[in-house]
Design a protein around this motif. Sequence first.
Motif, PDB file in Angstrom:
ATOM      1  N   ASN A   1       1.007  -1.182   0.038  1.00  0.00           N
ATOM      2  CA  ASN A   1       0.134   0.019  -0.131  1.00  0.00           C
ATOM      3  C   ASN A   1       0.742   1.318   0.309  1.00  0.00           C
ATOM      4  N   ALA A   2       2.066   0.991  -0.592  1.00  0.00           N
ATOM      5  CA  ALA A   2       2.954   2.319  -0.340  1.00  0.00           C
ATOM      6  C   ALA A   2       2.525   3.419  -1.189  1.00  0.00           C
ATOM      7  N   ASN A   3       2.901   4.560  -1.335  1.00  0.00           N
ATOM      8  CA  ASN A   3       2.587   5.646  -2.170  1.00  0.00           C
ATOM      9  C   ASN A   3       3.701   5.903  -2.852  1.00  0.00           C
ATOM     10  N   ILE A   4       3.808   5.007  -4.159  1.00  0.00           N
ATOM     11  CA  ILE A   4       4.767   5.211  -5.049  1.00  0.00           C
ATOM     12  C   ILE A   4       4.079   4.915  -6.459  1.00  0.00           C
ATOM     13  N   VAL A   5       4.186   5.488  -7.564  1.00  0.00           N
ATOM     14  CA  VAL A   5       3.512   5.204  -8.906  1.00  0.00           C
ATOM     15  C   VAL A   5       4.552   5.348 -10.029  1.00  0.00           C
ATOM     16  N   GLU A   6       4.188   4.714 -11.127  1.00  0.00           N
ATOM     17  CA  GLU A   6       5.258   4.843 -12.280  1.00  0.00           C
ATOM     18  C   GLU A   6       5.456   6.383 -12.509  1.00  0.00           C
ATOM     19  N   GLY A   7       6.637   6.687 -12.984  1.00  0.00           N
ATOM     20  CA  GLY A   7       7.200   7.906 -13.232  1.00  0.00           C
ATOM     21  C   GLY A   7       7.640   8.745 -12.050  1.00  0.00           C
ATOM     22  N   ASP A   8       7.685   8.174 -11.021  1.00  0.00           N
ATOM     23  CA  ASP A   8       8.426   8.641  -9.657  1.00  0.00           C
ATOM     24  C   ASP A   8       9.729   8.718  -9.814  1.00  0.00           C
ATOM     25  N   ILE A   9      10.425   9.787  -9.371  1.00  0.00           N
ATOM     26  CA  ILE A   9      11.878   9.716  -9.640  1.00  0.00           C
ATOM     27  C   ILE A   9      12.747   9.353  -8.386  1.00  0.00           C
ATOM     28  N   ILE A  10      13.548   8.346  -8.303  1.00  0.00           N
ATOM     29  CA  ILE A  10      14.044   7.663  -7.159  1.00  0.00           C
ATOM     30  C   ILE A  10      15.600   8.572  -6.788  1.00  0.00           C
ATOM     31  N   VAL A  11      15.816   8.974  -5.559  1.00  0.00           N
ATOM     32  CA  VAL A  11      17.127   9.583  -5.296  1.00  0.00           C
ATOM     33  C   VAL A  11      17.713   8.908  -4.136  1.00  0.00           C
ATOM     34  N   THR A  12      18.936   9.201  -3.812  1.00  0.00           N
ATOM     35  CA  THR A  12      19.658   8.682  -2.730  1.00  0.00           C
ATOM     36  C   THR A  12      19.128   9.425  -1.379  1.00  0.00           C
ATOM     37  N   SER A  13      18.854   8.322  -0.373  1.00  0.00           N
ATOM     38  CA  SER A  13      18.309   8.867   0.658  1.00  0.00           C
ATOM     39  C   SER A  13      19.151   9.333   1.716  1.00  0.00           C
ATOM     40  N   GLY A  14      20.537   8.997   1.559  1.00  0.00           N
ATOM     41  CA  GLY A  14      21.518   9.577   2.398  1.00  0.00           C
ATOM     42  C   GLY A  14      21.876   8.542   3.761  1.00  0.00           C
ATOM     43  N   PHE A  15      20.468   7.807   3.724  1.00  0.00           N
ATOM     44  CA  PHE A  15      20.761   6.544   5.209  1.00  0.00           C
ATOM     45  C   PHE A  15      22.198   5.890   5.084  1.00  0.00           C
TER      46      PHE A  15
ATOM     47  N   GLY B   1      24.815   6.876   5.468  1.00  0.00           N
ATOM     48  CA  GLY B   1      26.221   7.604   5.242  1.00  0.00           C
ATOM     49  C   GLY B   1      27.185   7.299   4.150  1.00  0.00           C
ATOM     50  N   MET B   2      26.903   6.582   3.428  1.00  0.00           N
ATOM     51  CA  MET B   2      28.024   6.086   2.341  1.00  0.00           C
ATOM     52  C   MET B   2      27.633   7.051   0.977  1.00  0.00           C
ATOM     53  N   TYR B   3      26.255   7.257   0.836  1.00  0.00           N
ATOM     54  CA  TYR B   3      25.901   7.696  -0.455  1.00  0.00           C
ATOM     55  C   TYR B   3      25.308   9.493  -0.071  1.00  0.00           C
ATOM     56  N   PRO B   4      25.926  10.307  -0.534  1.00  0.00           N
ATOM     57  CA  PRO B   4      25.215  11.591  -0.164  1.00  0.00           C
ATOM     58  C   PRO B   4      23.557  11.836  -0.554  1.00  0.00           C
ATOM     59  N   LYS B   5      22.887  12.485   0.197  1.00  0.00           N
ATOM     60  CA  LYS B   5      21.671  12.793  -0.446  1.00  0.00           C
ATOM     61  C   LYS B   5      21.174  13.468  -1.525  1.00  0.00           C
ATOM     62  N   GLY B   6      20.195  12.768  -2.193  1.00  0.00           N
ATOM     63  CA  GLY B   6      19.571  13.765  -3.212  1.00  0.00           C
ATOM     64  C   GLY B   6      20.321  13.496  -4.575  1.00  0.00           C
ATOM     65  N   ILE B   7      20.985  12.303  -4.726  1.00  0.00           N
ATOM     66  CA  ILE B   7      21.414  12.296  -6.102  1.00  0.00           C
ATOM     67  C   ILE B   7      20.539  11.283  -7.007  1.00  0.00           C
ATOM     68  N   VAL B   8      20.360  11.517  -8.082  1.00  0.00           N
ATOM     69  CA  VAL B   8      19.195  10.893  -8.692  1.00  0.00           C
ATOM     70  C   VAL B   8      19.503   9.435  -9.206  1.00  0.00           C
ATOM     71  N   ILE B   9      18.844   8.460  -8.797  1.00  0.00           N
ATOM     72  CA  ILE B   9      19.243   7.152  -9.503  1.00  0.00           C
ATOM     73  C   ILE B   9      18.530   6.658 -10.523  1.00  0.00           C
ATOM     74  N   GLY B  10      17.092   6.966 -10.664  1.00  0.00           N
ATOM     75  CA  GLY B  10      16.449   6.604 -11.609  1.00  0.00           C
ATOM     76  C   GLY B  10      14.815   6.791 -11.769  1.00  0.00           C
ATOM     77  N   THR B  11      14.133   6.348 -12.580  1.00  0.00           N
ATOM     78  CA  THR B  11      12.690   6.556 -12.730  1.00  0.00           C
ATOM     79  C   THR B  11      11.884   5.324 -12.676  1.00  0.00           C
ATOM     80  N   VAL B  12      10.863   5.161 -11.856  1.00  0.00           N
ATOM     81  CA  VAL B  12      10.096   4.048 -11.792  1.00  0.00           C
ATOM     82  C   VAL B  12       9.292   3.755 -13.072  1.00  0.00           C
ATOM     83  N   THR B  13       9.468   2.611 -13.868  1.00  0.00           N
ATOM     84  CA  THR B  13       8.864   2.262 -14.943  1.00  0.00           C
ATOM     85  C   THR B  13       7.566   1.323 -14.715  1.00  0.00           C
ATOM     86  N   SER B  14       7.773   0.435 -13.729  1.00  0.00           N
ATOM     87  CA  SER B  14       6.473  -0.586 -13.302  1.00  0.00           C
ATOM     88  C   SER B  14       6.836  -1.102 -11.848  1.00  0.00           C
ATOM     89  N   LEU B  15       5.815  -1.544 -11.371  1.00  0.00           N
ATOM     90  CA  LEU B  15       5.572  -1.954  -9.880  1.00  0.00           C
ATOM     91  C   LEU B  15       5.158  -3.465  -9.924  1.00  0.00           C
TER      92      LEU B  15
END
Length: 303
Positions: free
Chosen positions: A218-232, A234-248
Amino acid sequence: MKIPSNNNFSVKRLLIVIFVVISVLCIIFFAAISRFNTPLFHAVVINILAPFQSVTSAVSGKISAFGDYVGDVFYVYDENRELKAQNDDLKARAARSAELESENARLRQLLNYKSNAPQFDLLPASVIGRNSSTWSNRIIINRGSDDGVRKNMTVVTPDGLVGSVHEAYGSYAEVELITDPRSAVGAIVQRADSRLAGVVKGTADSSSAINMTNIPQNANIVEGDIIVTSGFGGMYPKGIVIGTVTSLKNDIGGLLQYAVLYPAVDFQKLEDVAVITNYREPVPALPPAAAPSAPAANQGEAK
C-alpha cells in the motif's frame, strides 16, 4: 637445256636484294647531303622514300600517342593517389575534431554539474576499463589513491549516480556500479507527498537493470516517480538521482513489492565521471527578509 640449280637461284636473289638495299641507302645518303639537286632526282627519291616515310610517320604517330596516353595514365594515377591521401587526412581530422567536440561537451556538463552542486568536491575522471558480466558490473577509472581517491567514495555523472569506489590503487581505481547485484543504495521517492524509502539493487538477470526493493503493497509510489539517494547509512550523499520508476511488481510471497527503475545513467556509454571526494549538507535557502515597517505617524515624544 640445263635447269639452274636452287643454290644458284638463291645466290642471284640474294645479290639482287643486296643491290637494291645498297642503292636505296646510296640514294638516301646523297639526298641527305644534298649533292644531287636535280628535280628529276628529287622526284625519284621522293617516290622511292614516300612509302617508307608514310609507314615511319604512322608508326611514329602511334608511338607518340601511346607515350602521351601512358603519361596521362601515370599523371592521373599520381593525382588520384594524392587526392586519396588528402581525403584520408581530412577524414582523420574530422574524426579528431568530432571526438574533441564530444569530449568538450561532456567536460562542460561536468563543469556545470560542479557549479550547480557546490556541496560536492568533485574530481573528474575518465573510464579506462570495463569488467561487465552477469555477476559483476565494474569499471576502471584513471584516478587513484595518488589523486585522493579512497574506498567507498561516491562516483557520479551529471545525469545521476554511477556507483562507489570498490578499491583504490595508486593511479587508478575500481568502481562498483549500482547495477551490480551485490550493491545496495539507500533510496527515497523524490515526490514531496510520498518520501517512501527503500533499497536500490542490481539484478542478476540484466547487467543494466536496477530495482527498488522492500516496498509495502500500500506504499505511495507510482510509475514515473523519480528515485534519489536517501543519505541513510552515510555512504552516498543525499539527493543524487538514481532512476525513474517504470513499473511495480509483486515480490515473492506477495507481502511486498518492488519497483523496476530506468537508470538515470546510461551505463553502456560511460566515458567521463566524477568522484565525490568530499561533501557538505546543502544550506537551505533563506526566505527574503521582510521590509522594515514605516514609523507610526504623529507619535508623541517620550517624556
